[in-house]
Design a protein around this motif. Structure first.
Motif, PDB file in Angstrom:
ATOM      1  N   ALA A  41       0.828  -1.206   0.000  1.00 41.63           N
ATOM      2  CA  ALA A  41       0.000   0.000   0.000  1.00 41.63           C
ATOM      3  C   ALA A  41       0.861   1.254   0.000  1.00 41.63           C
ATOM      4  O   ALA A  41       0.490   2.279  -0.575  1.00 41.63           O
ATOM      5  N   ASP A  42       2.029   1.171   0.633  1.00 46.62           N
ATOM      6  CA  ASP A  42       2.850   2.368   0.750  1.00 46.62           C
ATOM      7  C   ASP A  42       3.539   2.710  -0.572  1.00 46.62           C
ATOM      8  O   ASP A  42       4.074   3.796  -0.733  1.00 46.62           O
ATOM      9  N   ARG A  43       3.545   1.784  -1.515  1.00 42.40           N
ATOM     10  CA  ARG A  43       4.262   2.064  -2.766  1.00 42.40           C
ATOM     11  C   ARG A  43       3.323   2.203  -3.965  1.00 42.40           C
ATOM     12  O   ARG A  43       3.617   2.918  -4.913  1.00 42.40           O
ATOM     13  N   CYS A  44       2.193   1.472  -3.941  1.00 39.18           N
ATOM     14  CA  CYS A  44       1.292   1.488  -5.111  1.00 39.18           C
ATOM     15  C   CYS A  44       0.727   2.884  -5.321  1.00 39.18           C
ATOM     16  O   CYS A  44       0.256   3.525  -4.379  1.00 39.18           O
ATOM     17  N   ASN A  45       0.782   3.376  -6.552  1.00 39.85           N
ATOM     18  CA  ASN A  45       0.195   4.686  -6.837  1.00 39.85           C
ATOM     19  C   ASN A  45      -1.086   4.576  -7.662  1.00 39.85           C
ATOM     20  O   ASN A  45      -1.601   5.556  -8.155  1.00 39.85           O
ATOM     21  N   GLY A  46      -1.550   3.334  -7.849  1.00 43.92           N
ATOM     22  CA  GLY A  46      -2.818   3.139  -8.562  1.00 43.92           C
ATOM     23  C   GLY A  46      -2.740   3.387 -10.048  1.00 43.92           C
ATOM     24  O   GLY A  46      -3.744   3.711 -10.670  1.00 43.92           O
TER      25      GLY A  46
END
Lengths: 628, 317, 197
Positions: A41-46
């Motif tokens: 979650a801390d890395r995914c930017n969607g």
């Protein structure tokens, strides 16, 4: 949702399951299973690069299988937080997504489910509802006829973000349907499937019909219904508008849909109630407005949260009118359709109410409860002597009693609601209930039966229902025998066998054991333990050859004043049917038997003193009446 | 052969003790080849009782001619016993008003076969213990093998023993082989449609519509037979081909699941018409398709006389 | 507190008959009517839903004269379709029983027994799907007191199964589909067959 997620004081945990709830109001400890998403979650930017790269396609649950999705996916475009997820059941481990993600390095196949414990002050349950699958209703042909679809499928077909980009098409040939029927009450108001009304589908059918009509003015829309229910403000006007716009409303539940196998045209036969004739009409497409049902894992959640379920499977509220958003367990609240089918305004209202109920707890340092809680006399509890018992703990509907062999049972006062089940069930009289101690109740029985006890009908009533029923009988002026003597306890669970024995020992003519109906109990399962005990007593008295009619069990709600009066009158009649000498002889015959069962009562703190006190007062009063 | 004295003794006892009011049996007939049915009401009359292999009538036929309240004793062989059971099932006589004196049956001799070999005028027929029959006729003495004389129905008999008699006089015999009956059925059923019709037409053609077969059959007890029905008329009543064929077909169908293969119809026919090839086919169908044989008890309804909710033909329920 | 309801009304009497208990549970959705084969294939004015309403409103005369009362074959297609799980044929049967009790007769034909030829073999009794036939003992002209078959007109649906089964043509339908008519149509069919072959 996005708004909520942005609030600094709100933490949104998606893809997380509640595993365990322990503790009590203000002091819950909740175990959460944070499921592995395989995307950090801390890395995914969607950005969605992983989805584009993923070669695996599986049916899309959100689109009800009408469209595919990839194994690397987001469930829907409005998902919060916007973090991708890898479906490990479908993944073929080609690692194309890892490549596509590149320098972000958000995809992490080594992730595992995490169990997290959190301290929680109050819980709001908003698990929503599910949809009835109409396949078992073979008469409507869902699953067999391609052009019979459910309401949710229609919702996706008619949505601009849906699988067809909002183009309304027939599944069988991709053509636009002209003549569309909507059938209401599919699986609801139906004793074969779900007995209840699903609350919002009438308005939902009208909304859908109007929407379709607005988008496709040449479409012909018919709504089949049993009754149209428009009970809220502005709803009837909306119904009016639908009729005005040319939507046909046909009163009559269709018995069958048939299909022309070549053209896949559908034919609905139904009786038009107003005409009194059977009409058959042809449609291009039929939408089944299916019932709202509890979530498939509602039973599981119910045991995790320790909240009861209503007969339909929905979560049961504390009180249907006065506390509709509270669960019977303090500190747990319901919002929306998990408690029963309801439409959006009602869900929003209940959600806000639940939130404010919950914040009351969060903003208090202390919490008030009913004063009628149970208390253990540790010196009387056999568990303290090392005996295996734990009966009280099993009897408690709230799990409020801690039982460890070798230690005296302990009541967690904050969890206790004061039904008295433990008090009645404890075979050693080691628990008492404040304000309903054995001494207090026995003193009442002794007083009520002081004069001519064989003529009296002693009625044990529960606080919430049968006492209310008796009250209603009085205020409604339903006449019943003046020989009735009412005695209130909190719940039929408190109606200890010892109390009944004592009443018979004192020579009571007849005894009524009354409480609420099982589904109405204020103490979750209090009535059930009361009813079990009553059944046991009935058997015992049958063996003792107590005349029929001298012991009666009845479940009477607060609305059943007439029933209360009728029951008492019937009991009076059966008491009258026993000749006086026979009755007196029977009382004398049973007295030693009853005394034998009550030998331990004298040891209970306060009882002996209370009895002496009562005898003194009663004697005084009788003396006064006689004028001596 | 059962001991005739034992038979008489039992019959006398029953009449004397008042267990029954009448015994249905046989007495000597006008010619030695034809013992005739007799109804004995007193124990003195019993002395005339006769029983031998020439007693060809099915005595169950007479049961329906007496009031149901009458207590009747009856000599019953295997087929007769089953006919009685079928009649009891159809409510034609209460079982409690019946006393069945069972006789294990070695088969009925076809008198026509005796005449074939010994000539027309037979003086006496004596059954001998070595399974032969000594016949005296005007043409002389003949010793004939009994097995060659048996009536066809008896030669392929499956149940020679009375199955539910109140008393059995004589030794029980081994059960017959159903394969023999099946052979006869196959001989007819395996023919082509044209051959079968030719066979049927050839047999039916000889019919003179005397209805002796009907009168001899225990199961044909209708007050008014369908062929006698005047308005409406169900079938041609004259000796036209259609009338004769109609009679034989419907008669056979009325026997479906009720016929006990006693062969009384064939024995009674003056024209020597074969009929059991039809009824045997239907009986075999009952055995194969419904596992049913008529008259094995008094409780089980024949498949065509009942309707069940799981009936394969759901034409009515 | 005995009863706000009058037990002599039609609805109460229907409820008192086994099968009629659930009368008041009907919410008039009409599923039964459109499911019914009699209504769709035979008689357009047949309507179980309406009959239930007539019973609910104590409309004795209308209910007893309603064709629905007399035509139901208890196939129970409607029972399986009813969302309220009402045993509708049970309710109809209860109304019918009350209609008969009040002296009404079915306007439709029933099977008739020819007592002069009946031999009480019991075939019709066993084969009747409506359990309408029983064997009774009675005096019959010229035959004395004998056992004969007897048809309960309230149960008979005139299906003709007994007529077809009877070996001695002692039970028959007198009006529609009578023997003479059937023989006629059979013969004319045979004629055409003969001509065409």
């Amino acid at each position: 949702m996005v708004d909520a997620a942005r609030q600094p004081l709100i933490e949104v945990k998606t893809f997380t399951e509640v595993e365990k709830v322990e503790g009590y109001v203000g002091n819950f400890v909740v175990t959460l299973r944070e499921k592995a998403k395989y995307v950090r979650a801390d890395r995914c930017n969607g950005c969605g690069a992983c989805t584009k790269a993923c070669p695996v396609e599986v049916p899309n649950d959100f689109e009800l299988g009408l469209a595919p999705r990839k194994a690397a996916y987001i469930p829907m475009s409005q998902a919060v937080p916007l973090i991708y997820n890898i479906d490990m059941d479908a993944c073929i481990h080609c690692y194309k997504c890892v490549e596509a993600c590149g320098a972000l390095e958000a995809i992490d196949f080594s992730m595992e489910d995490k169990l997290v414990e959190q301290e929680i002050g109050a819980i709001v349950v908003a698990t929503g509802f599910s949809h009835f699958d109409p396949t078992p209703m073979t008469e409507y042909g869902y699953g067999r006829f391609p052009n019979v679809i459910t309401a949710m499928e229609m919702e996706r077909l008619n949505n601009s973000a849906g699988p067809t980009q909002g183009a309304l098409i027939r599944p069988s040939d991709g053509k636009r349907p002209k003549n569309i029927a909507i059938i209401n009450c599919v699986g609801s108001r139906d004793k074969r499937f779900n007995i209840g009304c699903s609350n919002f589908c009438c308005m939902y059918a009208i909304k859908n019909a109007l929407l379709l009509k607005q988008m496709h003015p040449d479409a012909e829309l018919s709504i089949y219904y049993i009754d149209i229910r428009t009970p809220s403000k502005g709803y009837e006007e909306f119904y009016d508008r639908a009729r005005e716009s040319g939507i046909r409303f046909i009163q009559g539940r269709p018995s069958e849909i048939t299909e022309d196998p070549d053209t896949h045209q559908l034919f609905i036969a139904s009786e038009d109630i107003t005409l009194g004739k059977v009409i058959e009409r042809e449609y291009d497409m039929v939408m089944l407005n299916q019932a709202a049902i509890p979530q498939p894992d509602q039973n599981h959640m119910s045991s995790v949260l320790n909240v009861a379920q209503s007969p339909g499977g929905w979560f049961m509220e504390y009180h249907p009118k006065l506390r509709p958003m509270d669960s019977p367990t303090d500190g747990i609240f319901f919002a929306g359709a998990c408690q029963g089918p309801k439409d959006i305004p009602a869900s929003v209202a209940q959600g806000s109410a639940a939130a404010s109920r919950a914040s009351r707890i969060l903003h208090s340092d202390s919490w008030q409860i009913e004063p009628t809680v149970a208390v253990v006399w540790p010196d009387r509890c056999v568990s303290a002597d090392g005996q295996a018992c734990g009966i009280c703990s099993r009897a408690c509907p709230y799990g409020a009693i801690d039982y460890t062999k070798g230690l005296a049972a302990e009541v967690i006062t904050a969890k206790c609601h004061g039904c008295g089940a433990c008090v009645a069930e404890c075979p050693h009289n080691a628990i008492t209930q404040l304000h309903y101690t054995d001494a207090q109740v026995l003193a009442q029985i002794r007083t009520l039966l002081a004069i001519e006890p064989e003529k009296k009908i002693l009625a044990f009533r529960c606080q919430w229902c049968s006492y209310g029923g008796a009250d209603l009988a009085g205020t409604s002026h339903f006449e019943y025998s003046a020989n009735e003597r009412g005695l209130r306890v909190m719940c039929s669970a408190r109606m200890d066998a010892d109390l009944i024995y004592e009443a018979y020992r004192l020579g009571a003519g007849a005894i009524l054991y009354s409480g609420c109906h099982p589904q109405d109990c204020h103490y979750i399962t209090g009535q059930i333990s009361g009813a079990k005990r009553a059944a046991r007593l009935e058997k015992i008295f049958e063996r003792m050859q107590v005349s029929p009619g001298r012991f009666r069990t009845e479940w009477i709600s607060a609305a059943e004043g007439d029933k209360y009066a009728r029951v008492i009158n019937e009991m009076q009649a059966s008491l009258d049917a026993i000749p006086e000498d026979v009755l007196k002889a029977e009382i004398e015959r049973l007295r030693p038997e009853m005394s034998k069962r009550l030998t331990k009562m004298g040891e209970v703190p306060g009882v002996t003193q209370a009895m002496a006190q009562v005898d003194f007062i009663v004697d005084e009063m009788i003396g006064k009446e006689k004028g001596t | 052969m059962p001991d005739l004295d034992a038979l008489k003794a039992e019959a006398k006892r029953l009449l004397d003790e008042g267990v029954i009011e009448m015994v249905i049996g046989f007495k000597a007939g006008d010619t030695p080849l034809h013992p005739q049915p007799a109804f004995f009401k007193t124990s003195e009359e019993i002395d005339q009782l006769v029983y031998n292999a020439l007693c060809q009538n099915n005595l169950a036929t007479y049961l329906t001619r007496f009031p149901k309240t009458q207590k009747i004793g009856m000599l019953v062989r295997g087929c007769e016993n089953r006919s009685v059971n079928a009649l009891v099932f159809e409510g034609q006589h209460p079982r409690e008003n019946l006393y069945l004196i069972g006789i294990p049956c070695e088969g009925i001799i076809d008198w026509r076969k005796i005449i074939e070999q010994a000539g027309e005028e037979v003086i006496s027929v004596i059954e001998q213990s070595d399974n032969t029959v000594l016949v005296e006729s005007k043409s002389g003495y003949f010793t004939l093998e009994k097995d060659t004389l048996l009536h066809e129905s008896c030669a392929r008999c499956i149940h020679p023993n009375p199955i539910s008699a109140d008393i059995v006089i004589g030794e029980l015999l081994p059960e017959g082989d159903p394969a023999l009956a099946r052979e006869q059925v196959a001989a007819f059923a395996n023919l082509s449609l044209q051959e079968r019709y030719a066979w049927f037409r050839q047999e039916a053609e000889r019919c003179i519509r005397c209805y002796a077969c009907r009168e001899a059959c225990p199961m044909c007890y209708c007050e008014e037979c369908f062929v006698d029905h005047v308005s409406p008329r169900w079938t041609e009543s004259g000796t036209t081909p259609a009338g004769m064929q109609g009679w034989h077909i419907v008669r056979a169908f009325h026997q479906t699941g009720r016929c006990t293969s006693c062969g009384a119809c064939e024995r009674a026919c003056p024209m020597d018409i074969k009929m059991t090839y039809l009824t045997e086919k239907l009986n075999e169908d009952m055995r194969q398709k419904y596992n049913f044989e008529a008259g094995m008890d008094t409780k089980t309804p024949p498949p065509f006389s009942t309707i069940t909710l799981d009936d394969k033909s759901r034409f009515i329920v | 507190m005995s009863g706000f309801t009058d037990s002599s009304t039609l609805s109460e009497r229907v409820k008192a008959i086994p099968g009629g208990e659930m009368l008041m549970m009907c919410y008039s959705c009409g599923t039964c009517t459109s499911k019914c084969m009699i209504q769709t294939k035979l008689e357009g004015s047949y309507n179980p839903r309406r009959l239930i309403r007539e019973a609910v409103f104590n409309m004795d005369d209308d209910a007893f004269a309603d064709k629905t009362t007399w035509l139901c074959t208890a196939c129970d297609l409607c029972y399986t379709a009813c969302p309220q799980k009402i045993h509708i044929s049970g309710v109809i049967n209860a109304v019918k029983a009350l209609a008969v009790e009040s002296g009404k007769k079915t306007p439709y034909q029933v099977a008739k027994v020819d007592e002069s030829t009946c031999v009480a073999c019991g075939l019709c009794e066993k084969i009747c799907p409506y359990e309408a036939i029983s064997l009774v003992e009675k005096r019959v002209a010229f035959r004395g007191t004998i056992t004969v078959a007897s048809v309960d007109a309230n149960k008979c649906m005139a299906c003709g199964l007994c007529t077809a089964a009877c070996r001695s043509t002692s039970i028959r339908l007198a009006e529609d589909y009578n023997d003479a008519e059937l023989i006629d149509s059979l013969l004319s069919w045979l004629e055409t067959e003969r001509v065409s072959s």
